[in-house]
Design a protein around this motif. Structure first.
Motif, PDB file in Angstrom:
ATOM      1  N   ILE A 558       0.791  -1.329   0.075  1.00 51.30           N
ATOM      2  CA  ILE A 558       0.004   0.029   0.105  1.00 51.30           C
ATOM      3  C   ILE A 558       0.822   1.216   0.178  1.00 51.30           C
ATOM      4  O   ILE A 558       1.807   1.236   0.894  1.00 51.30           O
ATOM      5  CB  ILE A 558      -0.952   0.012   1.294  1.00 51.30           C
ATOM      6  CG1 ILE A 558      -1.852  -1.139   1.160  1.00 51.30           C
ATOM      7  CG2 ILE A 558      -1.763   1.121   1.359  1.00 51.30           C
ATOM      8  CD1 ILE A 558      -2.384  -1.548   2.596  1.00 51.30           C
ATOM      9  N   ARG A 559       0.500   2.233  -1.089  1.00 55.07           N
ATOM     10  CA  ARG A 559       1.480   3.500  -1.138  1.00 55.07           C
ATOM     11  C   ARG A 559       0.646   4.477  -0.349  1.00 55.07           C
ATOM     12  O   ARG A 559      -0.579   4.661  -0.481  1.00 55.07           O
ATOM     13  CB  ARG A 559       1.595   3.815  -2.546  1.00 55.07           C
ATOM     14  CG  ARG A 559       2.413   2.990  -3.114  1.00 55.07           C
ATOM     15  CD  ARG A 559       2.888   3.490  -4.391  1.00 55.07           C
ATOM     16  NE  ARG A 559       4.165   2.737  -5.306  1.00 55.07           N
ATOM     17  CZ  ARG A 559       4.740   3.065  -6.159  1.00 55.07           C
ATOM     18  NH1 ARG A 559       4.262   4.282  -6.815  1.00 55.07           N
ATOM     19  NH2 ARG A 559       5.689   2.387  -6.613  1.00 55.07           N
ATOM     20  N   LYS A 560       1.139   5.004   0.710  1.00 53.20           N
ATOM     21  CA  LYS A 560       0.547   6.014   1.428  1.00 53.20           C
ATOM     22  C   LYS A 560       1.078   7.431   0.802  1.00 53.20           C
ATOM     23  O   LYS A 560       1.772   7.717   0.057  1.00 53.20           O
ATOM     24  CB  LYS A 560       1.257   6.062   2.808  1.00 53.20           C
ATOM     25  CG  LYS A 560       1.200   4.983   3.789  1.00 53.20           C
ATOM     26  CD  LYS A 560       1.816   4.827   4.998  1.00 53.20           C
ATOM     27  CE  LYS A 560       1.895   3.772   5.776  1.00 53.20           C
ATOM     28  NZ  LYS A 560       2.506   3.668   7.189  1.00 53.20           N
ATOM     29  N   PRO A 561      -0.019   8.474   0.981  1.00 48.82           N
ATOM     30  CA  PRO A 561       0.116   9.823   0.523  1.00 48.82           C
ATOM     31  C   PRO A 561       1.471  10.436   1.178  1.00 48.82           C
ATOM     32  O   PRO A 561       2.085  10.085   2.150  1.00 48.82           O
ATOM     33  CB  PRO A 561      -1.031  10.519   1.232  1.00 48.82           C
ATOM     34  CG  PRO A 561      -1.964   9.526   1.297  1.00 48.82           C
ATOM     35  CD  PRO A 561      -1.343   8.405   1.734  1.00 48.82           C
ATOM     36  N   ALA A 695      -1.564  20.205  -3.602  1.00 44.42           N
ATOM     37  CA  ALA A 695      -2.836  19.499  -3.613  1.00 44.42           C
ATOM     38  C   ALA A 695      -2.526  18.122  -3.295  1.00 44.42           C
ATOM     39  O   ALA A 695      -2.484  17.389  -4.092  1.00 44.42           O
ATOM     40  CB  ALA A 695      -3.629  19.883  -4.674  1.00 44.42           C
ATOM     41  N   GLY A 696      -2.713  17.540  -2.092  1.00 46.67           N
ATOM     42  CA  GLY A 696      -2.003  16.291  -1.986  1.00 46.67           C
ATOM     43  C   GLY A 696      -0.734  16.164  -2.433  1.00 46.67           C
ATOM     44  O   GLY A 696       0.004  16.841  -1.916  1.00 46.67           O
ATOM     45  N   ASP A 697      -0.473  15.048  -3.088  1.00 47.43           N
ATOM     46  CA  ASP A 697       0.854  14.852  -3.726  1.00 47.43           C
ATOM     47  C   ASP A 697       1.052  15.850  -5.072  1.00 47.43           C
ATOM     48  O   ASP A 697       2.219  15.490  -5.679  1.00 47.43           O
ATOM     49  CB  ASP A 697       1.003  13.498  -3.902  1.00 47.43           C
ATOM     50  CG  ASP A 697       1.264  12.767  -2.732  1.00 47.43           C
ATOM     51  OD1 ASP A 697       1.363  13.211  -1.276  1.00 47.43           O
ATOM     52  OD2 ASP A 697       0.973  11.426  -2.679  1.00 47.43           O
ATOM     53  N   SER A 698       0.061  16.375  -5.471  1.00 45.89           N
ATOM     54  CA  SER A 698       0.305  17.293  -6.511  1.00 45.89           C
ATOM     55  C   SER A 698       0.938  18.669  -6.162  1.00 45.89           C
ATOM     56  O   SER A 698       0.553  19.307  -5.309  1.00 45.89           O
ATOM     57  CB  SER A 698      -1.156  17.374  -7.469  1.00 45.89           C
ATOM     58  OG  SER A 698      -1.381  16.381  -7.768  1.00 45.89           O
ATOM     59  N   VAL A 699       1.847  19.144  -6.810  1.00 45.15           N
ATOM     60  CA  VAL A 699       2.495  20.379  -6.685  1.00 45.15           C
ATOM     61  C   VAL A 699       2.667  21.344  -7.795  1.00 45.15           C
ATOM     62  O   VAL A 699       2.989  20.858  -8.919  1.00 45.15           O
ATOM     63  CB  VAL A 699       4.061  20.034  -6.165  1.00 45.15           C
ATOM     64  CG1 VAL A 699       4.641  21.480  -5.618  1.00 45.15           C
ATOM     65  CG2 VAL A 699       3.988  18.862  -4.941  1.00 45.15           C
TER      66      VAL A 699
END
Length: 823
Positions: A558-561, A695-699
């Motif tokens: 499982i990949r975590k944020p 925005a979450g993992d979006s930069v």
């Protein structure tokens, strides 16, 4: 090694109930790869961090010849020694140099200690040595004392003692017989001391009760040594090396080979053999202390033999840090090399073979590997590199002409290049590659050697270790990255013939380099997780590679944020001056910061400086704005975001790499990962408006109105399952290595073809967390354990805990019933 023994009679309950493992690894025992190099794993020894004096070399007296000083170029002093006298007794001490009135022991001893004594039996005086941060007194242990003395009108006795630091307890005592000698010259005295108690901080003392003058030199105290060698090694540290079962031992360095400031500070082997009083010693300028050279060329060769390892000697090519012999005038260095080979291998009828025999070893040592230079093939001549190929050619011709069987190792670029090459047509047997990188780099290099030219020179990975993201002393993440890299080397044993981790030792009282795989003080020793990887990988090597087919190594993990729910933002610099505008309260994490109104300035030139806004952002979606200006220096400026602690954050690097690139870098557990990058620079003296949108993992990031980045933070794809296999044709066992570098536990099914398993066991190195470490207080936090496994037909089910290295040995069925033992 003694492993913790664990026996699972019924196997893993969880596995028995599991219908299907998350990871499948298919292994066909007939699908063979290259033969495994039987010489693959060895050790690299260098005198760094007091690895010799105060470490592996068992001498307990510090500054035994009164030659040490506070730093290179300073006069010698009484470092390690002190005097004690209570009124009315008197004791004065001073260093003396040779003169007609005061001849010293010999020409290589430049100082001796002169004592003027006025004492009595009821009021004795003491000369005390503290050892190397304490002398380890062990109850019942015998210590061998020797020293040289010259007495002038001294009347009285002298005792040798081991005592507590405050002098209140005497652990051992021996009166020196026949002291003072009738001779007016230098006399050698010897005795033994047997301790009656334990004290790791004990001291050594001479106790005088007479009147007169005494001169001392070469005061030596030895405990029992490894293999009971005279002038030998500290047993617990040498045993840590023996447990690695190295196939070769590279010595004496490293930068220790070259020295610094002067060729006299290089390792000159002929000055390091013979009785200890005939060894001058030299300044180990590279690592900041003087060495006795008690651990000399002969002792290196003897240690290699005692460890069952072949010696690998590194020779100086006429270069040292800060100077050189012109490449067309290096014959004396070549002669020194040839004489060293003759000492190691020559018959007793030869000059240097006879010298070896005189020193107690008539049989040749069998030197088979010789490296020409140490890291001397850099493109920049300022990096102790000059006409390397011209130097190499002269050495090669001389060595090959007389010793054609010698395997000769050449230098390639040692840093700043992930793919160094031999840029010459000169013949060479092996090339020495050095890599000090991060855990993800090593895991990412799992397939590094797959594409190497099979017709070229073999590879010797002479120095490698995780030096970025290793934690404090060396963590599990570092060990696992190195393990995956080693699995890749094993898979390519037709290219990689030798490999050795570096460095080995560190005395905790004088750590000049981190990490090191063996840490010690006067009485204790421990191995890092990397040490245990270096131990168990060679123990389970096999004889030939077997190909494996593994499903998606990240399936089921499982990949975590990556963006935290709570974090902070700020700014920083890398070796530059910069200014930032903010209306918020700030916290200076690192660097030389000044605040004037809304302007915060970095006025120093430190790397990785950080200043944070104090407010905490309670979201993984946020936008922040900054103004920044480059004020001077070679780089631009940094915008910090997603900051959790000093080992976990991200930054926007504007004008990095010499003001040539912009980048987003992720720092995770201290290691860096490049998320995105592009060419770009910033102007000095110009204010820039920076907007950062997370925005979450979006930069997204803007520099003024230019959208520089619109990207997603990267998961480290080196986090997952890595597998390899070999077969040991001598024991009829399949050996499967599986590293789980992630924080998610899983299971695997080893599906076997053309191999019927009888029984199996797993040797496992596992941590609760990738940042977990061993310490001297908790030395076995992380250490190997073993379990028995129960094959199910043609498959073996194995649990793969998070942060674990798993080595599965599977024994094939034969006509006689096999039994798997926990060793």
């Amino acid at each position: 090694m003694t492993y913790k023994r664990m026996l699972l009679i019924a196997g893993f309950a969880a596995l028995a109930a599991s219908a299907q493992a998350q990871v499948t690894i298919d292994i066909d025992a007939q699908q063979r790869g290259p033969k495994v190099s039987p010489m693959l794993y060895g050790i690299f020894y260098e005198d760094i961090n007091h690895a010799a004096d105060g470490g592996l070399y068992a001498e307990l007296i510090r500054n035994r010849s009164f030659e040490d000083g506070p730093h290179y170029g300073a006069p010698a002093d009484m470092q390690g020694w002190s005097i004690y006298a209570a009124s009315p007794s008197l004791l004065t001490a001073k260093l003396i140099q040779p003169s007609k009135k005061t001849p010293l022991l010999n020409s290589v001893q430049h100082n001796a200690l002169e004592l003027n004594v006025k004492a009595s039996a009821s009021m004795p005086v003491c000369l005390v040595n503290e050892g190397y941060w304490g002398i380890n007194a062990v109850q019942g242990r015998s210590y061998r004392l020797s020293f040289w003395a010259r007495t002038l009108r001294y009347q009285g006795t002298v005792k040798a003692t081991l005592c507590s630091k405050d002098g209140s307890q005497i652990y051992a005592e021996s009166e020196i017989s026949s002291f003072p000698a009738k001779s007016k010259g230098w006399t050698k005295y010897e005795t033994s001391l047997i301790a009656n108690d334990n004290d790791p901080q004990a001291q050594f003392a001479f106790v005088f009760d007479g009147v007169g003058q005494v001169q001392l030199d070469v005061v030596s105290l030895f405990p029992p040594t490894f293999k009971n060698r005279q002038n030998g090694m500290r047993p617990d540290l040498a045993n840590m090396l023996w447990q690695l079962h190295p196939k070769f031992m590279r010595f004496p360095g490293g930068c220790f080979v070259e020295g610094q400031e002067s060729p006299d500070n290089a390792f000159r082997w002929e000055r390091t053999i013979g009785p200890i009083e005939e060894r001058e010693g030299h300044w180990n300028v590279n690592w900041g202390y003087r060495t006795t050279d008690g651990l000399g060329y002969h002792e290196y060769l003897q240690l290699a033999e005692d460890l069952g390892a072949k010696p690998l000697f590194v020779v100086n090519v006429g270069l040292w840090h800060g100077g050189m012999t012109p490449y067309d005038s290096i014959q004396s260095w070549i002669d020194e090399c040839m004489n060293a080979i003759e000492y190691a291998n020559g018959p007793v009828t030869s000059k240097y073979g006879a010298m070896r025999a005189k020193n107690g070893h008539p049989e040749p040592f069998g030197l088979e590997y010789l490296e020409v230079g140490n890291e001397n093939n850099q493109p920049d001549p300022r990096q102790q590199s000059d006409h390397y190929y011209e130097r190499y050619e002269q050495f090669y011709k001389a060595i090959h002409a007389k010793y054609p069987e010698m395997k000769i190792i050449g230098n390639v670029v040692a840093w700043g290049d992930d793919n160094p090459r031999w840029n010459s047509k000169l013949p060479v047997d092996l090339l020495d590659e050095h890599y000090y990188r991060s855990p993800d780099w090593f895991a990412g290099a799992f397939h590094k050697y797959d594409s190497y030219d099979r017709s070229g020179a073999k590879i010797y990975v002479g120095e490698y270790a995780v030096t970025n993201g290793f934690g404090n002393l060396g963590n599990m993440n570092a060990a696992l990255g190195e393990a995956v890299y080693m699995m890749g080397m094993e898979n390519n044993s037709d290219v990689v013939e030798l490999a050795s981790y570096a460095p080995i030792f560190v005395n905790e009282n004088d750590a000049r380099w981190r990490p090191d795989m063996i840490r010690f003080n006067s009485s204790r020793v421990m191995g890092t997780p990397s040490y245990y990887v270096q131990q168990i990988m060679p123990h389970h090597l096999g004889t030939q590679v077997v190909k494996v087919s593994q499903n998606n190594p990240y399936e089921g993990l499982i990949r975590k944020p990556l963006t935290p729910k709570q974090s902070r933002v700020g700014f920083g610099t890398w070796g530059t001056h910069a200014s930032f505008e903010t209306g918020k309260d700030v916290e200076y994490v690192y660097g030389d910061w000044q605040k004037d109104g809304n302007i915060v300035r970095q006025i120093g030139r430190k790397e990785a400086t950080i200043c944070l806004e104090k407010n905490i952002i309670d979201s993984d979606h946020y936008t922040c704005k900054f103004r920044a200006r480059k004020d001077g220096g070679g780089e631009g400026f940094l915008i910090i975001f997603n900051y959790v602690d000093d080992k976990n954050y991200c930054w926007l690097n504007f004008g990095g790499w010499g003001n040539s690139q912009h980048a987003i870098e992720q720092i995770s557990n201290g290691g860096k990962l490049l998320a995105d990058g592009k060419q770009g620079r910033v102007e000095q003296g110009r204010w820039y408006d920076i907007t950062l949108q997370v925005a979450g993992d979006s930069v997204k990031a803007w520099l003024d109105k230019e959208l520089v980045f619109d990207t997603v933070l990267k998961h480290d794809d080196t986090k997952g399952i890595f597998s390899s296999a070999t077969i040991d044709d001598t024991t009829n066992e399949l050996i499967v290595k599986i590293a789980n570098t992630s924080d998610a536990a899983t299971t695997t099914s080893l599906n076997l073809k053309n191999f019927t398993p009888e029984c199996a066991r797993v040797i496992r190195l596992v941590a609760n967390d990738g940042m977990e470490e061993n310490t001297l207080n908790t030395p076995t936090n992380i250490h190997p354990v073993e379990q028995l496994l129960s094959p199910e037909g043609s498959r073996v089910l194995v649990e793969l805990p998070a942060f674990s290295l798993n080595i599965v040995r599977i024994k094939a069925q034969n006509k006689q019933k096999s039994v798997c033992f926990i060793l």
